[in-house]
Design a protein around this motif. Sequence first.
Motif, PDB file in Angstrom:
ATOM      1  N   VAL A   1      51.627  40.161  38.356  1.00 47.88           N
ATOM      2  CA  VAL A   1      50.365  39.041  38.745  1.00 47.88           C
ATOM      3  C   VAL A   1      49.097  39.947  38.836  1.00 47.88           C
ATOM      4  O   VAL A   1      48.335  39.877  37.822  1.00 47.88           O
ATOM      5  N   THR A   2      49.465  40.633  39.694  1.00 49.08           N
ATOM      6  CA  THR A   2      48.824  42.065  39.998  1.00 49.08           C
ATOM      7  C   THR A   2      48.033  42.787  39.050  1.00 49.08           C
ATOM      8  O   THR A   2      46.891  43.259  38.677  1.00 49.08           O
ATOM      9  N   CYS A   3      49.206  43.307  38.732  1.00 51.12           N
ATOM     10  CA  CYS A   3      48.648  44.656  37.474  1.00 51.12           C
ATOM     11  C   CYS A   3      47.703  43.870  36.196  1.00 51.12           C
ATOM     12  O   CYS A   3      47.054  44.597  35.938  1.00 51.12           O
ATOM     13  N   PHE A   4      48.469  42.940  35.775  1.00 46.03           N
ATOM     14  CA  PHE A   4      47.424  41.854  35.476  1.00 46.03           C
ATOM     15  C   PHE A   4      46.468  41.347  35.093  1.00 46.03           C
ATOM     16  O   PHE A   4      45.631  41.096  34.328  1.00 46.03           O
ATOM     17  N   GLY A   5      46.470  41.311  36.860  1.00 45.49           N
ATOM     18  CA  GLY A   5      44.701  40.849  37.162  1.00 45.49           C
ATOM     19  C   GLY A   5      44.106  41.668  36.948  1.00 45.49           C
ATOM     20  O   GLY A   5      42.861  41.264  36.420  1.00 45.49           O
ATOM     21  N   ILE A   6      44.432  42.977  37.167  1.00 44.69           N
ATOM     22  CA  ILE A   6      43.583  44.002  37.535  1.00 44.69           C
ATOM     23  C   ILE A   6      43.330  44.773  35.605  1.00 44.69           C
ATOM     24  O   ILE A   6      41.953  45.131  35.456  1.00 44.69           O
TER      25      ILE A   6
ATOM     26  N   LEU B   1      37.922  42.592  31.038  1.00 42.11           N
ATOM     27  CA  LEU B   1      36.425  41.622  30.853  1.00 42.11           C
ATOM     28  C   LEU B   1      35.157  42.445  31.192  1.00 42.11           C
ATOM     29  O   LEU B   1      34.260  42.262  31.043  1.00 42.11           O
ATOM     30  N   ILE B   2      35.158  43.625  32.212  1.00 40.95           N
ATOM     31  CA  ILE B   2      34.411  44.648  32.395  1.00 40.95           C
ATOM     32  C   ILE B   2      34.025  45.263  31.250  1.00 40.95           C
ATOM     33  O   ILE B   2      32.265  45.305  31.368  1.00 40.95           O
TER      34      ILE B   2
END
Length: 186
Positions: free
Chosen positions: A139-144, A150-151
């Motif tokens: 989840v953290t990997c996909f979130g980052i 997005l940026i």
Amino acid sequence: MFDNGENVPSRRCYCPNGNCGPSGALNISSCRYGAPAFVSMPHFYLADPSYRDAITGMSPDKEKHEISMTIEPTTGIPIQVKAKLQLNLLIEPVESMSMFENINKTYIPMLWFTQEANLTASYASQVKLLLILPTLGTVTCFGIAGIGVLIFFIGLFVYIRQKWRGEDNQVLLSKYDGDIRNRSDM
């Protein structure tokens, strides 16, 4: 666990001088200052029948005498262990003592006991954390990665917008040049 090397050859290393006796009892003499002590399961459960035949009153029962272990399948961490063990004393004929000259080699049960270990609450919470770490990492990997994408798109949007605005707001004649012409006309 108490094999003498008949079923599992690597267990032969626990037999001092290759003299283990029948399968089903582990020689712990070297741990007990040379006393002829052996460990088995209570009532010689799963041991060679010769142990039970030499002593009256032995009635092994799977429900009462087996060793049980509950293991968390993903990590292999033991959750609960119940070990039931029996301490036996080996009695052998001794030629120099008339009282022990004519006895048969026999393993005499001295006592049996149960050892139980359960996972404590603090270790249980650590095991829970260990189990959710892979999901948390994913989840953290996909979130980052999502934030990075997005940026990137925001930056791309700002860049393109700036380019379009730059063309729309481009000054063909400066104000200063117009002021000079007005002055020369005077």
